[in-house]
Design an enzyme around this catalytic site. Sequence first.
Site, short mmCIF file in Angstrom:
data_model
loop_
_atom_site.label_atom_id
_atom_site.label_comp_id
_atom_site.label_asym_id
_atom_site.label_seq_id
_atom_site.Cartn_x
_atom_site.Cartn_y
_atom_site.Cartn_z
N ASP A 260 -10.04 17.28 0.90
CA ASP A 260 -8.92 16.14 0.85
C ASP A 260 -8.24 16.24 -0.08
O ASP A 260 -8.43 17.03 -1.24
CB ASP A 260 -9.60 14.86 1.21
C1 NOJ Z 1 -5.47 11.94 2.08
C2 NOJ Z 1 -6.12 11.63 3.37
O1 NOJ Z 1 -7.50 11.03 3.33
C3 NOJ Z 1 -6.36 12.70 4.42
O2 NOJ Z 1 -6.70 12.09 5.86
C4 NOJ Z 1 -4.99 13.45 4.77
O3 NOJ Z 1 -4.97 14.23 5.55
C5 NOJ Z 1 -4.48 13.89 3.07
N1 NOJ Z 1 -4.17 12.75 2.44
C6 NOJ Z 1 -3.22 14.90 3.27
O4 NOJ Z 1 -2.13 13.84 3.56
#
Ligand code: NOJ
Length: 718
Positions: A260
Amino acid sequence: MSALSQIESLIGEMTLPEKLGQLTMTAAGYAVTGPIIAGDSTEAIKAGTIGNLLNMVGAEHVHEMQRLAVEESRLHIPLLIGYDVVHGHRTVFPVPLAEAGLFDPRVWELTAREAATEAAADGIAMAFAPMLDVARDPRWGRGIEGPGEDPFVGARFAEAKVRGFQGRDLSAPDAIASVAKHYCAYGAVTAGRDYGSVDVSERALREIYLPPFEAAIAAGAVSVMPAFTDIAGVPMTANVRMLQGWLRERLKFSGVIVTDYNAIAELMRHGIAADLPEAAALALAAGVDIDMMSDAYRRGLPIALERGLVNIAQVDAAVRRVLALKLRLGLFADPYRRGATSETAVTLAARRRLAREVASRAIVMLTNPGDVLPLSAALNSLAVIGPLADSSIDMRGPWWGASAEVGHVTVLEGLRASLPGLSIQYSAGVAIDSVDVSGIDAAVDLCRTAQAVILCVGESAAMSGEAACRAHLDLPGRQRDLCEAVLKRAKSHRIPVIVVLFSGRPLIVPWLTEGADAVLAAWFLGSEAGNAVADIVTGRISPGGRTAVSWPRALGQVPIYFGDRPGGRPENPKDRYTSQYLDVPNSPQFPFGHGLTYGRFRLANLRVTPDRAGEGDTIEVRVDVANEGARSAEETVFLFSHDKVASVSRPVLELKGFAKIALAPSENGTVTMRLPAVALRFLGIDLEPVFEPGEVEILVGPCADRSQLLVATINLTP
Ligand code: NOJ
């Protein structure tokens, strides 16, 4: 050259910076949810030191970047471009929590397929979806992104979404890689606070939080994203046991693990790494392949290698997996295949029709005690009141893909389009979250001339999703003042008030659900939201949505879910020393699966055959359903089990199946569900699956409220 040797020969030629480039994913610089890597990414792409991008949309942009990678970089390796295609891309479908409530895997798959098609037309090759976090605490804002409180639903949702995104052939121009996220137990954050710590038992992990991920992987998901969070002190991004042990070894997952946003760098904040090289080494050793936005692999791994914290074979293994995925996606064969053709107006119109159908089916009719819905065709004036009645941007929900800010049909627009002959007056009354009450009087005044009120209240789209937790689950701002004033005035004029409640979670508003004549939970329904609401209130479509989460009566009940264990002193209002509250029953205000229709269904005659079953048998569960109402509608039937006496105390209800049946007025039908007896296994004392002989209750009904379920008993035999 075979695919495998193509990859090996590339790895043989790559420098360390080029290898680390393949393990790096960088934001294109807009629509980001965290810090951005400084520097010129286009130069890095040409140098081969950035191999993956996120948040870049539009075939033209994507192809330009691909051109830099495949034509100007030394090894001509195409880029992998990912995006949050969570519930639609250009066309926005209902939020996953709402869509889960359709209990229709065919639709779950279809909307993912359509979203993938749109995203691929925009040059995207990877969706950071589906989000599969079982969520039982509505304070946590991210419950909206996933399939709700139940692992069985989560697993079925996972399979359908993976099939939808990836299609039959991952290299097809309209197929995109699916990233199952956020592995694992993110929904169990302490006190429902995003990014918080997680402490779950091994049993909860395996029975509740893992099944959706196992199903996604069994369905062929090619990528997994570890959660930001830890489990018992071990952050998922560095969790060797869960990534190497469970995912790679036990589930045989050979795909790509992508972190993430900034998660590797955050290992320092978690307090398990002293510096970036240590953080990078921990992630790599745990099996993480792509570093999203930390720049920890590029900056930290060269030092970690020098320090001997990791070795080059570990780097190569990760590069191999990334290149293999690019190969499967057909990117080496033709990096421009996604986005090569644009979509026709006909396809786009068909997709909007699908979005409308799905949105109307996702609406949950929470109450309608006096049958004020559907609205009488004799009506000639309507007051549409509330801050969510005409807010296009909020209809999208917290993930909007690459959709425009405008053009998402509001309730006001939908009603005006569906009821052109009607006089419709509108007033917002108050803003969603403000202290200004000066507009309430004018709004309430509309009740004087209207024959019914549609009151659109709730949360803004930004009040759920990532970093959007709430400690009060009521109406924000001064909306309660507005509602109370409208309810009072409407009552004095004897006109009904229909509430359309927008939210990313169950809201605790018993005063409203009890005071209004009907309440529709509209979640966030996407691009066709307003048309969908109009379809329901006019009766063009009978509501069929069910809530995929229990709606608490009071905040003190959370976490709340139907699959709790009985405990040694189950709730008994007549006995103080049992598991209960002094001030509220244990049951939710609306149980999991609740949702009214315009039909009136009666379930009877539950048959479970055979009444003795061994592990290899299939149990047939049949129930008769009659529509005793005056309108056609669709009923959803749930199949639960309860193992009464087992070596481990079992939940009072476990979901094992669901089915739907559409019936005309006075029509009868039979729902048949097949339950493989092996599904009645559970994890024994040592956490290994066991099939224990003895009595198991089979319970069938319209929701998870035991008093509404028909019960039969079968005997499991050795
Ligand atoms: C943070 C989020 O937790 C995740 O779900 C997402 O895919 C990523 N950012 C990328 O935007």
